[in-house]
Motif scaffolding. Structure first.
Motif, PDB file in Angstrom:
ATOM      1  N   LEU A   1       0.815  -1.221   0.000  1.00 58.87           N
ATOM      2  CA  LEU A   1       0.000   0.000   0.000  1.00 58.87           C
ATOM      3  C   LEU A   1       0.853   1.278   0.000  1.00 58.87           C
ATOM      4  O   LEU A   1       0.569   2.195  -0.770  1.00 58.87           O
ATOM      5  N   PRO A   2       1.902   1.359   0.852  1.00 59.42           N
ATOM      6  CA  PRO A   2       2.690   2.592   0.834  1.00 59.42           C
ATOM      7  C   PRO A   2       3.284   2.878  -0.557  1.00 59.42           C
ATOM      8  O   PRO A   2       3.348   4.030  -0.984  1.00 59.42           O
ATOM      9  N   ARG A   3       3.672   1.821  -1.262  1.00 60.50           N
ATOM     10  CA  ARG A   3       4.242   2.053  -2.590  1.00 60.50           C
ATOM     11  C   ARG A   3       3.171   2.603  -3.541  1.00 60.50           C
ATOM     12  O   ARG A   3       3.432   3.490  -4.346  1.00 60.50           O
TER      13      ARG A   3
ATOM     14  N   TRP B   1      -0.981  -2.027  11.053  1.00 66.38           N
ATOM     15  CA  TRP B   1       0.425  -2.310  10.748  1.00 66.38           C
ATOM     16  C   TRP B   1       0.542  -3.424   9.714  1.00 66.38           C
ATOM     17  O   TRP B   1       1.348  -3.362   8.795  1.00 66.38           O
ATOM     18  N   LYS B   2      -0.317  -4.440   9.847  1.00 69.45           N
ATOM     19  CA  LYS B   2      -0.264  -5.555   8.905  1.00 69.45           C
ATOM     20  C   LYS B   2      -0.532  -5.053   7.484  1.00 69.45           C
ATOM     21  O   LYS B   2       0.200  -5.370   6.542  1.00 69.45           O
ATOM     22  N   GLU B   3      -1.567  -4.212   7.337  1.00 71.19           N
ATOM     23  CA  GLU B   3      -1.900  -3.707   6.002  1.00 71.19           C
ATOM     24  C   GLU B   3      -0.786  -2.818   5.449  1.00 71.19           C
ATOM     25  O   GLU B   3      -0.482  -2.844   4.268  1.00 71.19           O
ATOM     26  N   MET B   4      -0.198  -2.040   6.349  1.00 67.30           N
ATOM     27  CA  MET B   4       0.839  -1.119   5.893  1.00 67.30           C
ATOM     28  C   MET B   4       2.115  -1.852   5.498  1.00 67.30           C
ATOM     29  O   MET B   4       2.814  -1.454   4.570  1.00 67.30           O
ATOM     30  N   SER B   5       2.409  -2.936   6.188  1.00 62.51           N
ATOM     31  CA  SER B   5       3.703  -3.584   5.973  1.00 62.51           C
ATOM     32  C   SER B   5       3.659  -4.728   4.963  1.00 62.51           C
ATOM     33  O   SER B   5       4.701  -5.214   4.544  1.00 62.51           O
ATOM     34  N   GLN B   6       2.434  -5.144   4.585  1.00 62.72           N
ATOM     35  CA  GLN B   6       2.352  -6.265   3.650  1.00 62.72           C
ATOM     36  C   GLN B   6       3.024  -5.944   2.308  1.00 62.72           C
ATOM     37  O   GLN B   6       2.797  -4.884   1.741  1.00 62.72           O
ATOM     38  N   GLY B   7       3.858  -6.882   1.861  1.00 66.60           N
ATOM     39  CA  GLY B   7       4.470  -6.692   0.550  1.00 66.60           C
ATOM     40  C   GLY B   7       5.645  -5.719   0.528  1.00 66.60           C
ATOM     41  O   GLY B   7       6.181  -5.422  -0.534  1.00 66.60           O
ATOM     42  N   THR B   8       6.022  -5.200   1.693  1.00 61.98           N
ATOM     43  CA  THR B   8       7.219  -4.338   1.732  1.00 61.98           C
ATOM     44  C   THR B   8       7.960  -4.653   3.019  1.00 61.98           C
ATOM     45  O   THR B   8       7.411  -5.273   3.920  1.00 61.98           O
ATOM     46  N   ASN B   9       9.204  -4.176   3.126  1.00 57.94           N
ATOM     47  CA  ASN B   9       9.836  -4.289   4.446  1.00 57.94           C
ATOM     48  C   ASN B   9      10.065  -2.900   5.008  1.00 57.94           C
ATOM     49  O   ASN B   9      11.169  -2.474   5.278  1.00 57.94           O
ATOM     50  N   ILE B  10       8.967  -2.215   5.162  1.00 57.59           N
ATOM     51  CA  ILE B  10       9.016  -0.838   5.643  1.00 57.59           C
ATOM     52  C   ILE B  10       9.358  -0.826   7.142  1.00 57.59           C
ATOM     53  O   ILE B  10       8.944  -1.711   7.891  1.00 57.59           O
ATOM     54  N   ALA B  11      10.160   0.165   7.563  1.00 59.57           N
ATOM     55  CA  ALA B  11      10.583   0.219   8.958  1.00 59.57           C
ATOM     56  C   ALA B  11       9.422   0.648   9.854  1.00 59.57           C
ATOM     57  O   ALA B  11       8.566   1.423   9.446  1.00 59.57           O
ATOM     58  N   LYS B  12       9.440   0.111  11.056  1.00 55.86           N
ATOM     59  CA  LYS B  12       8.339   0.372  11.989  1.00 55.86           C
ATOM     60  C   LYS B  12       8.199   1.860  12.320  1.00 55.86           C
ATOM     61  O   LYS B  12       7.117   2.342  12.637  1.00 55.86           O
ATOM     62  N   LYS B  13       9.327   2.593  12.222  1.00 52.51           N
ATOM     63  CA  LYS B  13       9.237   4.016  12.585  1.00 52.51           C
ATOM     64  C   LYS B  13       8.288   4.776  11.663  1.00 52.51           C
ATOM     65  O   LYS B  13       7.635   5.729  12.050  1.00 52.51           O
TER      66      LYS B  13
END
Ligand code: TRP
Length: 447
Positions: free
Chosen positions: A246-248, A407-419
């Motif tokens: 999603l972030p991408r 967090w799950k939705e945001m991090s799925q498919g990427t290795n985005i940092a928790k910060k």
């Protein structure tokens, strides 16, 4: 059970979301509101709102859509059953109605310009004659109404018949073509005598120009041009496969939209100053300025026809998304009701848009709070209803969706940092609602 339909490709989703976002907002509205609200100061505040508030909000709408896999109203219902929160979705439907009613009027102007440029009616005028020409065009009630009607019929026809797949395929070529043509205009515009003054006007902020109105308009513009606040992005992302990041996707949509906004400003303002137009010309700005730029180009009339055709395409893809929200909320995915819903809603929107279409001609003297009808509806939608929708979404998402799901939705498919999650949560939970509330209170004079 039939598997829920999903976007066939990631690019399909990006194109649909970007197709909804990129349209008149970045190309027609941005230059004219920047021109009437202080130029560079406006653009700076618009950028800040886009990056700090609209972008996190886009992610919030995406998360809500993909985690529930439901269209907007049902998504709110699923997350918070038995409460009134689903009214955010309803408010989005009402807002889309109003938005499309004047959007379609501008779509009609584009049709008129396309027709005129094909038939040669725009060629060989002096640069300073294009402003009066636009005023004549919009003052003609019959022409404006017919054009508004045809634009609505085109929109209804696509939405009712499900040729969206074809549109999705076409936008793979049309969007890049629009970008390329824009680059050509920017180059021509920047090479005009006196162009630099326009660049300074658009990009150099004069902080003394900032008023509470500038801030209100810049905020409205950031939501308008990313199609935020009406939950359309909730519906679109509900079809997105779980593996996509999603972030991408947020980055792509915001990046494309900002890029085209920048190009629009760099195409228009240098020419405004080079040809002696007024930056505060109003809704007719691009219609007066762009033909003048093209008239100074080799094969200008061919390029202009091509440009206006691509602009029409970009405008239509945004209009589809607006009618789609309304139709989806009426039919709740019952395909049998689709045709009837699209025609009745679409024709109603046409009727509601009639006063907007006439407001620069026969209804010139009919003012609401001192504004022509067209501007009053635009103001209500862009500067009041979209921010209210955005405010409610920024409260709803962090309040009602559990943190681990976010967090799950945001991090799925990427290795985005928790910060980044912490930063996003801060922006959406505190900055967005507080900033929107302050802008409102400031405009009505409370603070
Ligand atoms: N974003 C589109 C544009 O800039 C307009 C638009 C389409 C829109 N759908 C929307 C704006 C939903 C707000 C909400 O032209």
């Amino acid at each position: 059970m039939k598997k829920r339909e999903q976007w066939t490709s990631k690019i399909g989703f990006i194109l649909a979301a970007a197709g909804s976002a990129i349209g008149l907002g970045a190309i027609w509205k941005l230059p004219y509101v920047a021109g009437t609200n202080g130029g560079g100061a406006f653009f700076l505040i618009f950028l800040l709102f886009t990056l700090l508030i609209a972008m996190p909000l886009l992610l919030a709408e995406f998360i809500l859509g993909r985690s529930t896999q439901k269209e907007a109203v049902s998504a709110y219902r699923q997350v918070s059953p038995g409460t009134k929160w689903h009214w955010i979705g309803r408010l989005g439907v009402i807002t889309s109605f109003l938005l499309l009613s004047f959007y379609s009027v501008v779509g009609g102007w584009i049709l008129i310009y396309l027709f005129r440029s094909i038939t040669g009616g725009l060629a060989s005028l002096e640069a300073d004659q294009y402003g009066p020409l636009f005023n004549n065009v919009i003052a003609n009630p019959v022409e404006a109404l017919i054009a508004h009607f045809i634009f609505m019929i085109l929109t209804i026809w696509v939405v009712q018949g499900g040729i969206q797949k074809g549109i999705e395929r076409a936008s793979k070529y049309m969007m890049p073509a629009l970008f390329i043509l824009f680059l050509i205009i920017v180059i021509r515009s920047l090479s005009l005598d006196g162009a630099w003054e326009g660049v300074t006007f658009f990009l150099q902020p004069d902080l003394s120009e900032i008023t509470s109105e500038t801030i209100l308009f810049a905020m409205g513009q950031s939501f308008f041009s990313l199609s935020l606040g009406v939950s359309i992005m909730v519906t679109y992302s509900s079809y997105l496969p779980k593996e996509e990041s999603l972030p991408r996707s947020v980055g792509s949509v915001v990046g494309l939209s900002l890029f085209i906004s920048l190009l629009a400003g760099l195409a228009i303002f240098p020419a405004v100053f080079a040809f002696g137009f007024e930056p505060s010309e109003g809704p007719g700005l691009i219609f007066a300025v762009l033909p003048a730029v093209f008239s100074q180009m080799a094969f200008g009339s061919v390029f202009f026809t091509l440009f206006i055709a691509l602009l029409l395409f970009a405008t239509l893809t945004s209009a589809f998304s607006l009618l789609e929200i309304i139709v989806a909320s009426i039919t709740k995915n019952d395909q049998e009701k689709r045709k009837k819903a699209a025609w009745s809603a679409g024709l109603l929107i046409f009727v509601m848009g009639i006063p907007s279409a006439l407001s620069f001609g026969v209804m010139n003297d009919f003012l609401i709070f001192g504004l022509p009808f067209f501007d009053a509806v635009d103001f209500l939608v862009s500067n009041i209803l979209l921010p209210i929708g955005a405010l409610l979404i920024s409260i709803f998402v962090p309040l009602k969706i559990p943190k681990d799901v976010l967090w799950k939705e945001m991090s799925q498919g990427t290795n985005i940092a928790k910060k980044w999650f912490a930063i996003w949560l801060f922006l959406i939970r505190y900055l967005a609602p507080v900033a929107i509330a302050i802008v409102f209170l400031n405009v009505i004079g409370v603070i």
